[in-house]
Enzyme design. Structure first.
Site, PDB file in Angstrom:
ATOM      1  N   LYS A 129      42.108  18.925 -39.781  1.00  0.00           N
ATOM      2  CA  LYS A 129      40.683  18.675 -39.532  1.00  0.00           C
ATOM      3  C   LYS A 129      39.996  20.006 -39.333  1.00  0.00           C
ATOM      4  CE  LYS A 129      38.033  14.993 -39.001  1.00  0.00           C
ATOM      5  NZ  LYS A 129      38.211  13.618 -39.470  1.00  0.00           N
ATOM      6  N   ASP A 169      32.915  14.565 -42.814  1.00  0.00           N
ATOM      7  CA  ASP A 169      32.979  13.840 -41.542  1.00  0.00           C
ATOM      8  C   ASP A 169      31.534  13.872 -41.029  1.00  0.00           C
ATOM      9  OD1 ASP A 169      35.292  12.788 -39.578  1.00  0.00           O
ATOM     10  OD2 ASP A 169      33.783  13.716 -38.321  1.00  0.00           O
TER      11      ASP A 169
HETATM   12  N1  GLU Z   1      36.708  12.344 -41.990  1.00  0.00           N
HETATM   13  C1  GLU Z   1      37.327  11.159 -42.505  1.00  0.00           C
HETATM   14  C2  GLU Z   1      38.328  10.632 -41.508  1.00  0.00           C
HETATM   15  O1  GLU Z   1      38.109  10.729 -40.323  1.00  0.00           O
HETATM   16  C3  GLU Z   1      37.853  11.334 -43.909  1.00  0.00           C
HETATM   17  C4  GLU Z   1      38.865  12.392 -44.132  1.00  0.00           C
HETATM   18  C5  GLU Z   1      39.214  12.617 -45.593  1.00  0.00           C
HETATM   19  O2  GLU Z   1      38.718  11.904 -46.452  1.00  0.00           O
HETATM   20  O3  GLU Z   1      40.000  13.532 -45.834  1.00  0.00           O
HETATM   21  O4  GLU Z   1      39.336  10.059 -41.841  1.00  0.00           O
END
Ligand code: GLU
Length: 450
Positions: A129, A169
């Site tokens: 992340k 996100d």
């Molecule tokens: N931010 C999204 C999550 O919390 C998507 C992450 C992604 O698609 O890599 O899963």
């Protein structure tokens, strides 16, 4: 062999002292540890190989300066983060969040959750992340572009289609991903699937935009159907008004549910008539194009009310989907939802319910789906976007819809397999934690001490 309850407490204490000032990360770890005592008892090989200690320590953490120039020609500095948490199952995968509250602790909690979430999808993706404390609110198009370009000018050296594949996100949507992808491509001279959630013109996947909200609704439907119930004919309270919330509202409405609320950081709207596709499209326009506030809904639609400074949990409902942000649904909110007869909660956001709230839902025995299971549809379609990019093809919409439905059903069934209680009923928190943990732990064991 030490008694496992002590081991879990000892490791948790160690995490607290090694990671001070990161309460959200502590909370996420605690929630997972709460499910693992029997798993560790039955699998001494995990204890022997210190899997618990290793799985809580990110493989790599990158913090960097992001300088940019605002419209008044002033030099601004933000902080950028990428936490590459665990690559046992595949390249690090997870979104980027741009929000003033982002710090290392936030990114670590999100990265930790992502490891288990991604494992649950069954796709070959590790967890990571990132993000920045940059606040996109009120910034011009030019400022957003310059910030994204500067952010990528550092991040590009740490990512790659086989290494780490970021996505969006909170605060990072297709616009921001477009600017970042353009900068990555320019710097590296490579057109690869290094980011997901891209525009359809340049390698994005159909259904990716809808996937998180639709997936959380499918998960809710799976839980209800396992009890012979359905979404149709039930009232639904949803928080948030971004991508996840609007698509959850869209799918709930399509399945015959009556969605009563949406919200943002300033308050919530209550529409006693229920949202329609037309109203949801209006909200999407408001948020994506005009970048307005949800309070405007109550001006646009007769009969709707705006409640400033409040969350929607006091509205009587059968089903609830928290789709805004972490710790937005607290113990007292859970009490109110339960007293009002809510029978199921599906988390579209990451960790929206605090530990007190989770305990209350679990004690009441209602259906409760944690975010790492319920909102995995987004990252799952990101995984499918990676596959399409590698093969340089684009799948059709109906195929992707079918895959999303299948993946969500698979996650549900994995939770049932590991979370069914001796007396009947399913603890979805436990099921998700154990299923995700075991998959990652077994891969880590296979690699030896790395
Ligand atoms: N931010 C999204 C999550 O919390 C998507 C992450 C992604 O698609 O890599 O899963």
């Amino acid at each position: 062999m030490p008694a496992t309850p002590n081991l879990i407490d000892d490791v948790y204490d160690e995490i607290l002292s090694r990671n001070p000032g990161e309460p959200e990360f502590h909370q996420a770890v605690r929630e997972v540890f709460g499910s693992l005592d029997r798993v560790l008892e039955r699998n001494p090989q995990y204890v022997q190989a210190s899997i618990l200690e290793r799985i809580c320590e990110p493989e790599r953490q990158i913090i960097f300066r992001v300088p940019w120039v605002d419209d008044a020609n002033r030099v601004r500095i933000n902080r950028g983060f990428r936490v590459q948490f665990n690559s046992a199952l595949g390249p690090y995968k997870g979104g980027l969040r741009f929000h003033p509250t982002v710090g290392l602790g936030t990114v670590k909690f999100l990265g930790f959750e992502q490891v288990f979430k991604n494992a649950l999808t069954g796709l070959p993706i590790g967890g990571g992340k990132g993000g920045s404390d940059f606040d996109p609110k009120g910034r011009s198009e030019g400022e957003i572009m310059r910030f994204c370009q500067s952010f990528m000018t550092e991040l590009y050296r740490h990512i790659g289609e086989h290494t780490d594949v970021p996505a969006g996100d909170i605060g990072v949507g297709q616009r921001e991903l477009g600017y970042m992808f353009g900068q990555y491509k320019r710097i590296t001279n490579h057109f690869t699937g290094v980011l997901t959630g891209k525009g359809l013109e340049y390698g994005g996947s159909l259904i990716r935009t809808e996937a998180t909200g639709y997936g959380a609704t499918y998960f809710l439907q799976n839980m209800l159907q396992a009890q012979g119930k359905d979404i149709a004919g039930h009232t639904v309270v949803i928080s948030g008004s971004g991508n996840v919330a609007t698509h959850a509202a869209e799918k709930c409405t399509a399945l015959g549910g009556k969605v009563l609320t949406l919200s943002d950081s300033e308050g919530f709207i209550y529409d006693p008539e229920g949202l329609t596709q037309e109203k949801i499209d209006w909200v999407k326009e408001l948020k994506n194009k005009r970048r307005g506030r949800i309070s405007e809904y109550a001006v646009a639609f007769k009969g709707a009310e705006f409640h400033a400074g409040k969350t929607p949990w006091g509205v009587k409902c059968d089903l609830a989907l928290p789709c805004a942000t972490q710790n937005e649904l607290l113990g007292p909110d859970a009490d109110v939802l339960l007293a009002n007869g809510c029978v199921a909660v599906s988390e579209g956001a990451n960790m929206p319910t605090n530990l007190d709230g989770v305990h209350k839902f679990k004690a009441a025995g209602i259906l409760f789906a944690p975010g790492k299971a319920a909102n995995a549809g987004g990252v799952a379609v990101s995984g499918l976007e990676m596959s399409q990019n590698s093969a340089r093809i684009s799948w059709k919409e109906d195929e992707l819809q079918r895959l999303l439905v299948d993946i969500m059903k698979g996650i549900h069934d994995r939770c049932v397999e590991y979370g069914t209680k001796p007396g009947g009923g399913v603890d979805y928190v436990k099921g998700a934690n154990i299923a995700g943990f075991k998959k990652v732990a077994d891969a880590m064991l296979a690699y030896g001490v790395v």
